[in-house]
Design a protein around this motif. Structure first.
Motif, mmCIF file in Angstrom:
data_model
loop_
_atom_site.group_PDB
_atom_site.id
_atom_site.type_symbol
_atom_site.label_atom_id
_atom_site.label_comp_id
_atom_site.label_asym_id
_atom_site.label_seq_id
_atom_site.Cartn_x
_atom_site.Cartn_y
_atom_site.Cartn_z
ATOM 1 N N SER A 121 23.110 65.335 32.292
ATOM 2 C CA SER A 121 24.496 64.859 32.366
ATOM 3 C C SER A 121 25.350 64.818 31.230
ATOM 4 C CB SER A 121 24.242 63.428 33.001
ATOM 5 O OG SER A 121 25.537 62.629 33.206
ATOM 6 N N GLN A 250 25.857 51.991 46.462
ATOM 7 C CA GLN A 250 26.329 53.711 46.640
ATOM 8 C C GLN A 250 27.566 53.805 46.724
ATOM 9 O OE1 GLN A 250 22.515 56.101 47.107
ATOM 10 N NE2 GLN A 250 23.819 56.789 48.807
ATOM 11 N N ASP A 251 28.279 52.960 47.786
ATOM 12 C CA ASP A 251 29.565 53.271 48.141
ATOM 13 C C ASP A 251 30.415 52.797 46.788
ATOM 14 O OD1 ASP A 251 29.083 53.920 50.615
ATOM 15 O OD2 ASP A 251 29.024 51.811 51.461
ATOM 16 N N VAL A 254 30.346 55.748 44.127
ATOM 17 C CA VAL A 254 31.157 56.701 44.709
ATOM 18 C C VAL A 254 32.673 56.479 44.159
ATOM 19 C CG1 VAL A 254 32.135 57.812 46.442
ATOM 20 C CG2 VAL A 254 29.764 57.663 46.667
ATOM 21 N N LEU A 257 33.029 56.624 40.484
ATOM 22 C CA LEU A 257 32.912 57.896 39.996
ATOM 23 C C LEU A 257 34.218 58.712 40.210
ATOM 24 C CD1 LEU A 257 29.334 58.924 40.681
ATOM 25 C CD2 LEU A 257 30.043 58.485 38.455
ATOM 26 N N GLN A 258 34.749 58.344 41.377
ATOM 27 C CA GLN A 258 35.843 59.182 41.637
ATOM 28 C C GLN A 258 36.995 58.563 41.010
ATOM 29 O OE1 GLN A 258 36.013 57.814 45.901
ATOM 30 N NE2 GLN A 258 35.480 60.061 46.792
ATOM 31 N N THR A 270 18.357 58.285 45.830
ATOM 32 C CA THR A 270 19.672 58.008 46.594
ATOM 33 C C THR A 270 19.282 57.113 47.978
ATOM 34 O OG1 THR A 270 19.449 59.974 47.831
ATOM 35 C CG2 THR A 270 20.963 59.664 45.778
ATOM 36 N N HIS A 279 28.186 63.833 52.148
ATOM 37 C CA HIS A 279 28.072 62.813 51.418
ATOM 38 C C HIS A 279 29.236 62.832 50.311
ATOM 39 C CE1 HIS A 279 27.269 59.336 48.813
ATOM 40 N NE2 HIS A 279 26.693 58.730 49.922
ATOM 41 N N PHE A 281 29.160 61.972 47.328
ATOM 42 C CA PHE A 281 28.462 62.557 46.022
ATOM 43 C C PHE A 281 28.452 64.177 45.799
ATOM 44 C CE2 PHE A 281 25.364 58.747 45.203
ATOM 45 C CZ PHE A 281 26.305 57.997 44.658
ATOM 46 N N LEU A 284 31.428 65.647 44.020
ATOM 47 C CA LEU A 284 31.851 65.120 42.779
ATOM 48 C C LEU A 284 31.134 65.962 41.821
ATOM 49 C CD1 LEU A 284 31.525 61.184 43.235
ATOM 50 C CD2 LEU A 284 33.704 62.655 42.960
ATOM 51 N N VAL A 287 28.323 63.945 38.979
ATOM 52 C CA VAL A 287 27.335 63.370 39.538
ATOM 53 C C VAL A 287 26.166 64.516 39.593
ATOM 54 C CG1 VAL A 287 27.689 63.319 41.788
ATOM 55 C CG2 VAL A 287 26.110 61.769 41.126
ATOM 56 N N ILE A 289 22.228 65.079 41.217
ATOM 57 C CA ILE A 289 21.161 64.493 41.989
ATOM 58 C C ILE A 289 19.927 65.516 42.064
ATOM 59 C CG2 ILE A 289 20.708 63.693 44.274
ATOM 60 C CD1 ILE A 289 23.806 63.358 44.779
#
Ligand SMILES: O=C(O)[C@H](O)CO
Length: 327
Positions: A121, A250-251, A254, A257-258, A270, A279, A281, A284, A287, A289
């Motif tokens: 990352s 998780q919401d 999101v 991150l947005q 997740t 989803h 994610f 984006l 992120v 995964i």
């Protein structure tokens, strides 16, 4: 044990990508009479009294009260991995069933993956790879600045075996290490890795460049990281989760991150797994995964299988069960 019937052990399925690995079957079949869920359901009357253990490979087969009621001679459940959030220990114990897991063998690989996610990352490896292999894109080195790991501050939430191993690795990267845990580690353990205890998680969140989650999922850690906690983190910080998806709201992640509340996230876990294809994610760039692969190396998975077999054999022989999970 020539002539003696092997103990009947229930497994979800063999092969089929998520079942018992094909190359583990030979080892297991020398010790147990493996019964798949399909076979069990087709011949329940005969098999229900025969089955004495469940080999629970990656949380399958799911164990509920109906299954427990139907297996009167069940004595042991061996569960792969360290997390036991998929098991109702009280319920199992009320049926006299003992549980074992494989906590130690998974820790090295999972810690390695934590480092891999942090490095990937910070240096934008996935994005960079995608760009480099797409034929029509022109790219410029100046677009690819990341953030540095060496010398940065790593906050580890959950300093169990895995968290500690991450810290040992991070020390080699000259990182400053903060940690938050229910209990403070012994002074000598702290000084071996140069880690500083944060009694309050908020202190760790505010100071860390990377926050790595390595806690067990329990009612206390469910959605431990939500909107408030994300807002406490530095806008340049990265969240890494190698524990369970449900430790994070998780919401809220999101949204964070947005809106660039934090820089990025790297998640091996997740909810659900896998994520639905629509989803947020997945849209984006900040992120990464991976599909819950903390312990996924050939050697570790083999040892996990051996350890599970060992626990089942001991439990069925009435011996102390290696790695028994106590209530
Ligand atoms: O708990 C573990 O070891 C892994 O996350 C798989 O469940």
């Amino acid at each position: 044990m020539e002539g003696q019937e092997l103990p009947y052990v229930l497994v979800d399925c063999i092969g089929e990508r998520y079942g018992v690995y094909e190359d583990h079957v030979g080892f297991l079949k020398k010790r147990f009479h493996l019964i798949t869920m399909k076979e069990y359901l087709e011949n329940k009357t005969f098999l229900s009294k025969k089955i004495r253990a469940i080999y629970m490979w990656y949380h399958k087969p799911a164990i509920d009260e109906e299954l427990l009621q139907s297996l009167p001679n069940l004595k042991v459940v061996a569960s792969s991995g360290v997390g036991i959030d998929h098991l109702d220990l009280k319920l199992l114990s009320s049926y006299g069933v003992k549980v074992a897991n494989t906590p130690f063998i998974v820790s090295t690989d999972t810690a390695d993956l934590g480092m891999a996610l942090m490095l990937a990352s910070s240096r934008r490896l996935v994005e960079g790879h995608e760009m480099a292999v797409s034929p029509d894109t022109e790219y410029f080195p100046a677009d690819w600045l990341g953030v540095e790991v060496s010398g940065a501050t790593l906050g580890i939430v959950g300093m169990g075996t895995i968290g500690y191993k991450v810290a040992e690795r991070a020390k080699a990267f000259e990182m400053k290490i903060l940690y938050h845990n229910r209990n403070q580690r012994k002074k000598e353990e702290e000084s071996a890795i140069g880690a500083v205890y944060c009694k309050k998680i908020d202190d760790l969140l505010q100071q860390s460049d990377f926050v790595l989650l390595a806690v067990n999922l329990t009612p206390q850690t469910r959605k431990l990281i939500g909107k408030r906690e994300l807002e406490l983190m530095k806008p340049t910080a990265t969240l890494i989760n190698i524990s369970r998806g449900l430790v994070v709201d998780q919401d809220a992640l999101v949204e964070a991150l947005q809106n660039k509340v934090i820089r990025a996230a790297a998640l091996d876990v997740t909810y659900p797994e896998p994520l639905p294809r629509d989803h947020p994610f997945l849209k984006l760039k900040n992120v990464i995964i991976t599909p819950h692969i903390g312990s996924a190396t050939k050697k570790t998975r083999w040892v996990m299988m051996e350890e599970m077999a060992e626990s089942i054999e001991a439990g069925l022989a009435g011996l102390p069960i290696p790695r028994e999970v106590l209530l």
